[in-house]
Design an enzyme around this catalytic site. Structure first.
Site, mmCIF file in Angstrom:
data_model
loop_
_atom_site.group_PDB
_atom_site.id
_atom_site.type_symbol
_atom_site.label_atom_id
_atom_site.label_comp_id
_atom_site.label_asym_id
_atom_site.label_seq_id
_atom_site.Cartn_x
_atom_site.Cartn_y
_atom_site.Cartn_z
ATOM 1 C CB SER A 252 -0.981 0.087 1.035
ATOM 2 O OG SER A 252 -0.011 0.056 2.435
ATOM 3 C CE LYS A 253 -2.841 6.272 -1.667
ATOM 4 N NZ LYS A 253 -3.754 6.952 -2.618
ATOM 5 N NE ARG A 254 -3.619 4.871 3.977
ATOM 6 C CZ ARG A 254 -4.038 5.941 3.771
ATOM 7 N NH1 ARG A 254 -3.492 7.028 3.797
ATOM 8 N NH2 ARG A 254 -5.111 6.179 3.059
ATOM 9 C CE LYS A 255 1.268 -0.310 7.050
ATOM 10 N NZ LYS A 255 0.521 -1.536 7.466
ATOM 11 N NE ARG A 466 6.050 6.428 3.160
ATOM 12 C CZ ARG A 466 5.579 6.153 2.038
ATOM 13 N NH1 ARG A 466 4.119 6.090 2.106
ATOM 14 N NH2 ARG A 466 6.041 5.847 0.926
#
Ligand code: GLU
Length: 491
Positions: A252-255, A466
């Site tokens: 996922s793009k969050r990680k 991030r």
């Protein structure tokens, strides 16, 4: 039988490495067997699909060198290749299912469906449609539809027994019908859902082998019912393992950066990215790790696809990329570098640097953080902001959330999103900027920030925010909860 495979991306958002992965395997399979590879655009989600995203998919797959024999841009005998242009085919086919009672009209309101779901959840059951409208007399249903009553069309699913489906990698899979929902086939807006459209299209486009992500395994019984309902043979299906984050959740793009464009902008060779994606789900018969697309095709054997979910490993990708780069002759290396740095890419930087430049040799110092990586950061890098690390983390966390819904990744839209954030946080925009400058550029003075973020693109910007948060000590679970609350309280 002639081999025909397809990749069927939905044009929503930025092209995903998962699309490249599926395209690669379908492409290699088709080429290995002298077949044809089709690109189909699955744009039935009208709210989320966009022409820009479709264009970006073409562009990304072309960059990777995965050319299709048939598709919306190149045409072909089984077109149109955009689902939004095939509505007649779906309407016509679903009619046959309604006639034979394999599908039915459903008039249930959202409130009723919500209430049923709640009851089932409270009783510890898997939520599914309870069959309420199956009892509506078909003639009465048609009259209600003719009178304009809002409705959907659902798939009729047997109440008991077990469905058997074949997966080329896993063998026979059994799923009790009890677990299969009476899927909506046609939505209230008249558009088909994925399930109806994929079956009709795979059949009409004479797709012989479907290689797709394992998240679709549970849809096999629905597809089985549809193929049987139409009286069609089912193509051979292979469900490839999903790419995963290190914690084994779906990539996922969050990680992780998931956009194909991110890898392109960071200067990976397309052949290295393909090699890497190939290795995620497959291995060469001699286990060699570095290979070209042509070598993959020559040796491609679907039985060597592994069903274990591969963890996306950026270090491995770096290593492979180095192998491919070093294998280039100096002339080719230079040519490929030129292609990457491209006149267009450079030209888009000139308006940012012109006023700051007296000699060409000034350029590199200005654009280093754009063309290359930004300097590594630690907590001290943020000392000049005079904010404690916790506050810097909060700013960066909130900026990440604030830019999330920005659709067109351009300077003005970014400026607006971050200005609104500053206002919501009762700060001046210039109070936020120093922290952001360091996160994005690695230093407190650099080229205009919003232009830089726009130039870097969505994934690279997000990645820098991030990694800056990580450099500031990272966010613990407890802090994440606090930030989530603080964010909600802002708006
Ligand atoms: N549109 C679907 C997706 O993007 C395609 C799945 C399939 O290959 O059947 O996941």
């Amino acid at each position: 039988m002639s081999v025909r495979t397809r990749v069927a991306p939905s044009p929503t958002g930025d092209p995903h490495v998962g699309t490249a992965y599926m395209a690669l395997f379908n492409y290699a399979f088709a080429r290995r067997h002298g077949g044809r590879f089709v690109l189909r655009i699955e744009d039935t989600d009208r709210a989320r699909s966009s022409a820009a995203s479709e264009e970006a998919i073409f562009e990304a797959l072309h960059w990777l060198g995965l050319d299709w024999d048939e598709g919306p841009d190149v045409g072909g005998p089984s077109g149109p290749y955009r689902q939004s242009e095939r509505r007649e085919a779906y309407t016509q086919h679903v009619e046959a299912l309604l006639e034979s009672g394999k599908a039915f009209y459903c008039f249930c309101s959202r409130e009723r469906l919500d209430a049923v779901r709640r009851e089932q959840q409270e009783a510890g059951q898997t939520p599914r449609y309870d069959g309420h409208c199956l009892s509506v007399d078909p003639d009465e249903a048609r009259a209600r539809v003719a009178a304009g009553e809002e409705h959907v069309i659902r798939l009729a699913v047997p109440g008991e027994g077990t469905c058997q489906v074949e997966d080329g990698l896993r063998g026979t899979i059994e799923i009790p019908w009890q677990q299969v929902d009476m899927q909506v086939l046609v939505k209230a807006d008249g558009f088909p859902t994925y399930h109806l459209a994929v079956v009709v299209d795979d059949h009409l486009m004479a797709i012989s082998h479907v290689l797709r992500g394992e998240e679709w395994i549970n849809s096999m019984p629905k597809h089985r019912l549809l193929y049987d309902g139409f009286g069609w043979d089912m193509p051979q299906h292979y469900h490839l393992p999903l790419l995963r984050n290190p914690d084994r959740s779906k990539l996922s793009k969050r990680k992780n950066p998931t956009g194909i464009d991110y890898y392109r902008r960071r200067g990976y060779l397309p052949e290295a990215l393909l090699n890497y994606l190939a290795l995620m789900g497959w291995s060469m018969p001699d286990e060699r790790e570095v290979f070209s697309l042509a070598e993959m095709i020559e040796n491609f054997d679907i039985d060597r696809v592994s069903v274990r979910g591969p963890v996306f490993d950026p270090e491995k990708l770096d290593w492979l990329s180095g192998q491919h780069l070093r294998a280039l002759e100096p002339q080719d290396f230079a040519a490929r570098f030129n292609e990457w740095a491209s006149a267009d890419r450079l030209a888009s930087l000139i308006p940012l640097v012109r006023e700051r430049t007296e000699r060409f040799s000034d350029l590199a110092g200005h654009v280093d953080f754009l063309m290359g990586d930004r300097a590594p950061l630690d907590t001290d890098s943020f000392a000049s902001t005079k904010r404690p690390p916790e506050e810097c983390r909060r700013i960066l966390d909130h900026v990440l959330r604030a830019v999330e819904p920005v659709e067109s990744w351009q300077r003005d839209a970014l400026h607006e999103a971050i200005s609104s954030l500053a206002t919501a946080m009762s700060l001046k925009l210039r109070d936020l900027m120093p922290t952001l400058f360091i996160a994005i550029a690695g230093r407190s003075r650099a080229l205009p920030l919003f232009d830089s973020m726009a130039w870097l693109g969505r994934d690279l910007t997000r990645d820098r925010l991030r990694t800056a948060i990580a450099a500031l000590g990272g966010i613990s679970k407890k802090e994440a909860k606090r930030l989530e609350r603080a964010w909600r309280d802002l708006w």
